[in-house]
Design a protein around this motif. Structure first.
Motif, mmCIF file in Angstrom:
data_model
loop_
_atom_site.group_PDB
_atom_site.id
_atom_site.type_symbol
_atom_site.label_atom_id
_atom_site.label_comp_id
_atom_site.label_asym_id
_atom_site.label_seq_id
_atom_site.Cartn_x
_atom_site.Cartn_y
_atom_site.Cartn_z
ATOM 1 N N GLY A 1 -30.153 -26.656 35.891
ATOM 2 C CA GLY A 1 -30.144 -25.536 34.954
ATOM 3 C C GLY A 1 -30.058 -24.240 35.734
ATOM 4 O O GLY A 1 -29.545 -24.220 36.842
ATOM 5 N N MET A 2 -30.579 -23.153 35.159
ATOM 6 C CA MET A 2 -30.469 -21.858 35.829
ATOM 7 C C MET A 2 -31.819 -21.194 36.014
ATOM 8 O O MET A 2 -32.745 -21.386 35.223
ATOM 9 N N VAL A 3 -31.906 -20.409 37.092
ATOM 10 C CA VAL A 3 -33.146 -19.702 37.422
ATOM 11 C C VAL A 3 -32.812 -18.219 37.565
ATOM 12 O O VAL A 3 -31.865 -17.864 38.274
ATOM 13 N N PHE A 4 -33.598 -17.361 36.903
ATOM 14 C CA PHE A 4 -33.380 -15.907 37.010
ATOM 15 C C PHE A 4 -34.653 -15.237 37.487
ATOM 16 O O PHE A 4 -35.737 -15.535 36.979
ATOM 17 N N LYS A 5 -34.497 -14.301 38.426
ATOM 18 C CA LYS A 5 -35.667 -13.589 38.950
ATOM 19 C C LYS A 5 -36.008 -12.424 38.027
ATOM 20 O O LYS A 5 -35.629 -11.297 38.282
ATOM 21 N N ARG A 6 -36.661 -12.697 36.920
ATOM 22 C CA ARG A 6 -37.105 -11.612 36.031
ATOM 23 C C ARG A 6 -38.169 -12.151 35.068
ATOM 24 O O ARG A 6 -38.416 -13.343 35.018
ATOM 25 N N HIS A 7 -38.786 -11.259 34.327
ATOM 26 C CA HIS A 7 -39.822 -11.666 33.372
ATOM 27 C C HIS A 7 -39.223 -11.675 31.971
ATOM 28 O O HIS A 7 -38.184 -11.074 31.734
ATOM 29 N N VAL A 8 -39.908 -12.362 31.042
ATOM 30 C CA VAL A 8 -39.441 -12.328 29.643
ATOM 31 C C VAL A 8 -39.836 -10.980 29.036
ATOM 32 O O VAL A 8 -40.695 -10.279 29.544
ATOM 33 N N GLU A 9 -39.183 -10.639 27.914
ATOM 34 C CA GLU A 9 -39.425 -9.330 27.305
ATOM 35 C C GLU A 9 -40.670 -9.345 26.409
ATOM 36 O O GLU A 9 -41.408 -8.390 26.360
ATOM 37 N N GLY A 10 -40.891 -10.421 25.667
ATOM 38 C CA GLY A 10 -42.004 -10.435 24.704
ATOM 39 C C GLY A 10 -43.234 -11.139 25.253
ATOM 40 O O GLY A 10 -43.469 -11.206 26.456
ATOM 41 N N GLU A 11 -44.015 -11.707 24.308
ATOM 42 C CA GLU A 11 -45.270 -12.371 24.672
ATOM 43 C C GLU A 11 -45.070 -13.864 24.928
ATOM 44 O O GLU A 11 -45.812 -14.469 25.688
ATOM 45 N N VAL A 12 -44.085 -14.471 24.246
ATOM 46 C CA VAL A 12 -43.900 -15.927 24.350
ATOM 47 C C VAL A 12 -43.286 -16.251 25.717
ATOM 48 O O VAL A 12 -42.273 -15.663 26.109
ATOM 49 N N THR A 13 -43.911 -17.166 26.472
ATOM 50 C CA THR A 13 -43.417 -17.454 27.828
ATOM 51 C C THR A 13 -42.940 -18.895 27.999
ATOM 52 O O THR A 13 -42.528 -19.281 29.072
ATOM 53 N N LYS A 14 -43.009 -19.703 26.940
ATOM 54 C CA LYS A 14 -42.540 -21.085 27.095
ATOM 55 C C LYS A 14 -41.971 -21.598 25.776
ATOM 56 O O LYS A 14 -42.509 -21.306 24.711
ATOM 57 N N ALA A 15 -40.866 -22.333 25.864
ATOM 58 C CA ALA A 15 -40.288 -22.949 24.664
ATOM 59 C C ALA A 15 -39.778 -24.333 25.035
ATOM 60 O O ALA A 15 -39.008 -24.480 25.990
ATOM 61 N N GLN A 16 -40.240 -25.362 24.302
ATOM 62 C CA GLN A 16 -39.801 -26.746 24.544
ATOM 63 C C GLN A 16 -38.674 -27.092 23.580
ATOM 64 O O GLN A 16 -38.671 -26.613 22.449
ATOM 65 N N ASP A 17 -37.759 -27.956 24.020
ATOM 66 C CA ASP A 17 -36.631 -28.408 23.179
ATOM 67 C C ASP A 17 -36.033 -27.212 22.416
ATOM 68 O O ASP A 17 -35.954 -27.208 21.185
ATOM 69 N N ALA A 18 -35.647 -26.206 23.172
ATOM 70 C CA ALA A 18 -35.298 -24.927 22.555
ATOM 71 C C ALA A 18 -33.823 -24.823 22.219
ATOM 72 O O ALA A 18 -32.966 -25.176 23.018
ATOM 73 N N LYS A 19 -33.576 -24.320 20.992
ATOM 74 C CA LYS A 19 -32.213 -23.890 20.660
ATOM 75 C C LYS A 19 -32.101 -22.434 21.099
ATOM 76 O O LYS A 19 -33.036 -21.657 20.897
ATOM 77 N N ILE A 20 -30.953 -22.103 21.693
ATOM 78 C CA ILE A 20 -30.822 -20.779 22.311
ATOM 79 C C ILE A 20 -29.659 -20.023 21.676
ATOM 80 O O ILE A 20 -28.577 -20.575 21.489
ATOM 81 N N VAL A 21 -29.905 -18.742 21.374
ATOM 82 C CA VAL A 21 -28.819 -17.893 20.885
ATOM 83 C C VAL A 21 -28.614 -16.776 21.917
ATOM 84 O O VAL A 21 -29.580 -16.234 22.447
ATOM 85 N N ILE A 22 -27.328 -16.499 22.239
ATOM 86 C CA ILE A 22 -27.017 -15.520 23.290
ATOM 87 C C ILE A 22 -26.202 -14.368 22.700
ATOM 88 O O ILE A 22 -25.179 -14.604 22.047
ATOM 89 N N TYR A 23 -26.669 -13.133 22.934
ATOM 90 C CA TYR A 23 -25.954 -11.929 22.476
ATOM 91 C C TYR A 23 -25.543 -11.094 23.681
ATOM 92 O O TYR A 23 -26.311 -10.966 24.640
ATOM 93 N N SER A 24 -24.345 -10.513 23.605
ATOM 94 C CA SER A 24 -23.938 -9.607 24.684
ATOM 95 C C SER A 24 -24.310 -8.158 24.357
ATOM 96 O O SER A 24 -24.125 -7.268 25.168
ATOM 97 N N CYS A 25 -24.848 -7.942 23.142
ATOM 98 C CA CYS A 25 -25.206 -6.581 22.717
ATOM 99 C C CYS A 25 -26.729 -6.397 22.779
ATOM 100 O O CYS A 25 -27.450 -7.329 23.117
#
Length: 544
Positions: free
Chosen positions: A220-244
């Motif tokens: 998978g992929m690893v990024f050197k940064r923190h998440v924006e909100g409070e939630v820090t873990k998601a299992q079996d996650a569906k992901i939506v990606i926005y460029s905006c």
């Protein structure tokens, strides 16, 4: 009235003031050879596992400590036109094979050095260039007979490790076993069934701290940064990606809103907020657990994201967004709208982990097969990790070569010594002046075992004698042993293997660069275009 000084007659008369012009053997050919020779000598001491490091500080004052020729070349701004031709040849090698850039420069430099003696003896540069091309044809004819090992099944872990180890060893001597395991694991896990292997699918993430042995491969992929909100873990996650940006939408056109009372103002603000909540609720209703955006998350948007228990990750690079969408199988959406089931991606685990004191966001796929894998490198300094990254890059490129054509020739200077031995015999069969050039080609090839021996602290002439003697007795795979006192070894037994395609293209590019430089008999340099003068070094008293 100022005195008019006429220009010197001849070619210079036609050129603008300030143009330079060199011609003839001494001025052009020998001058070019001298520049290339110097450059090749500086890179030669970096050849092989015991090669010395160079400290390069580029025009942006960034410091590199490396023995990788490709990096040294890329960061130095070489101006000499002939040396630039050599550099172009090595860059072609880098894009074709991804390894062996040093080989091209050393061979081209050695060929030009050898040709200088012949020119002084009266052989014309054209004859020498033709002789070199004849020798190259013979080399490429001999090369397939030197293949000593072939990887048929490039999903076989043990075989691939054996093939990759040598290319990593030349950059990171001592860590090659561990790094070869990492690279092999990363490459085999993302190998597609049908299409060809793509080097870009093995990513590298460098995290400061700990030691090299703590490095690992993540599917998978690893990024050197923190998440924006409070939630820090998601299992079996569906992901939506926005460029905006995920925020209250700004309108395309400017408009004026006339508000007459406090109630209208309240309703107007609430309307904006409600609209944003409806959008985020629509995203949550599709089953998405993670929102990835290429721009900022607004405070109000984060409030609603948190309310619906979603995880928010921001990636600044559009390339990272593209790679992530490929990894998780999502479509990048340009506007903040609810995604359809086909546009959603999937990932087994998305979580924040701390490596050392660096927070990283990991998109992990637990299945055996994934589209992208990441090698997480740990190390004490940035310079050290950069060098490890270059070694991994060479290993990945070698794997690409294996997946196309898994043939190997013996390393440790054995291939070059055997080619030199057979070329010397071939030179005796040639009638014309070309035989001298072919002999010199053989001498140039001998500079590789000599460089390996020199850089390892052995006496190069004695080592070369032993190797050539072994090759005359039919031992094709004998090369330099950089560790043992005996100084020679069987490269196949020691598993020191070089990619066949690396040697094939390396020979081709080096000879074409050397032949091109030899065929130049005039250098005409136009006056430089105007512009600001280059910055003077600190403390320089040069007023001109």
């Amino acid at each position: 009235m100022a005195l008019h000084v006429p220009k010197a007659p001849g070619f210079a008369q036609m050129l603008k003031e300030g143009a330079r012009h060199y011609s003839g053997l001494e001025e052009a050919v020998i001058r070019n050879i001298g520049a290339c020779k110097e450059f090749a000598h500086s890179v030669r001491s970096a050849y092989g596992p015991n090669g010395m490091n160079k400290m390069v500080i580029n025009h942006l004052e960034k410091q590199f400590v490396t023995s990788d020729a490709a990096t040294i070349i890329r960061e130095l701004d070489i101006e000499h036109p002939a040396a630039k031709l050599m550099i172009l040849a090595s860059e072609m090698q880098d894009s074709e094979v991804g390894d062996g850039t040093n080989f091209v420069i050393i061979l081209a430099g050695a060929l030009l050095e050898a040709s200088e003696e012949l020119i002084r003896l009266g052989v014309t540069p054209t004859d020498i260039a033709e002789g070199y091309e004849k020798a190259l044809e013979k080399c490429l004819e001999i090369l397939p007979s030197l293949v000593c090992y072939e990887i048929k099944d490039y999903r076989n872990h043990a075989e691939v490790v054996k093939g990759i180890k040598t290319s990593i060893q030349s950059k990171q001597y001592g860590s090659e076993d561990f790094l070869a395991e990492l690279v092999t694991k990363a490459c085999i896990s993302i190998l597609p069934e049908e299409t060809t292997f793509n080097v870009d699918n093995v990513r590298v993430c460098k995290v400061l701290g700990c030691g090299l042995q703590s490095s690992q491969v993540v599917q998978g992929m690893v990024f050197k940064r923190h998440v924006e909100g409070e939630v820090t873990k998601a299992q079996d996650a569906k992901i939506v990606i926005y460029s905006c940006a995920v925020d209250i939408l700004q309108t395309e056109t400017k408009g004026t809103v006339l508000i007459k009372s406090a109630d209208e103002l309240m309703n107007f603000s609430r309307g904006e907020e409600n609209l944003l909540e409806i959008q985020i609720k629509a995203i949550a209703d599709t089953g998405a657990k993670v929102i990835v955006a290429g721009a900022k998350f607004g405070d109000m948007a984060l409030h609603y994201i948190h309310k619906y228990g979603l995880m928010a990750v921001r990636l600044n690079s559009k390339f990272d967004l593209r790679r992530l969408s490929k990894t998780v199988g999502a479509t990048v959406l340009p506007r903040l709208i609810a995604p359809t089931p086909q546009e959603l991606g999937y990932c087994d685990v998305v979580c924040v982990e701390e490596l050392g004191d660096t927070p990283v966001v990991i998109f992990r796929l637990n299945g055996k097969e994934s589209r992208i894998s990441t090698v997480v490198i740990r190390g004490a300094t940035d310079n050290y990790m950069d060098d490890i990254e270059r070694a991994i890059d060479d290993g990945v490129n070698t794997f690409k070569g294996i997946s196309r054509k898994g043939q190997f020739v013996p390393g440790a200077g054995a291939t070059e010594a055997e080619l030199a031995h057979q070329l010397t015999q071939y030179a005796d069969t040639l009638p014309g002046l070309e035989q001298y050039a072919v002999r010199k080609f053989a001498t140039a090839l001998e500079s590789f075992p000599k460089a390996l021996a020199d850089n390892s602290g052995h006496r190069s002439t004695a080592v070369l004698e032993k190797i050539l003697e072994a090759h005359q007795n039919g031992q094709k795979n004998v090369g330099v042993d950089i560790d043992a006192e005996s100084t020679i070894c069987d490269a196949l037994e020691k598993s020191i293997l070089d990619l066949y395609v690396c040697k094939y293209w390396g020979l081709k590019y080096a000879v074409s660069a050397a032949a091109t430089i030899l065929r130049v008999d005039q250098i005409i340099m136009a006056k430089r275009a105007g512009g600001p003068k280059p910055r003077k070094a600190a403390g320089s008293d040069d007023e001109s």
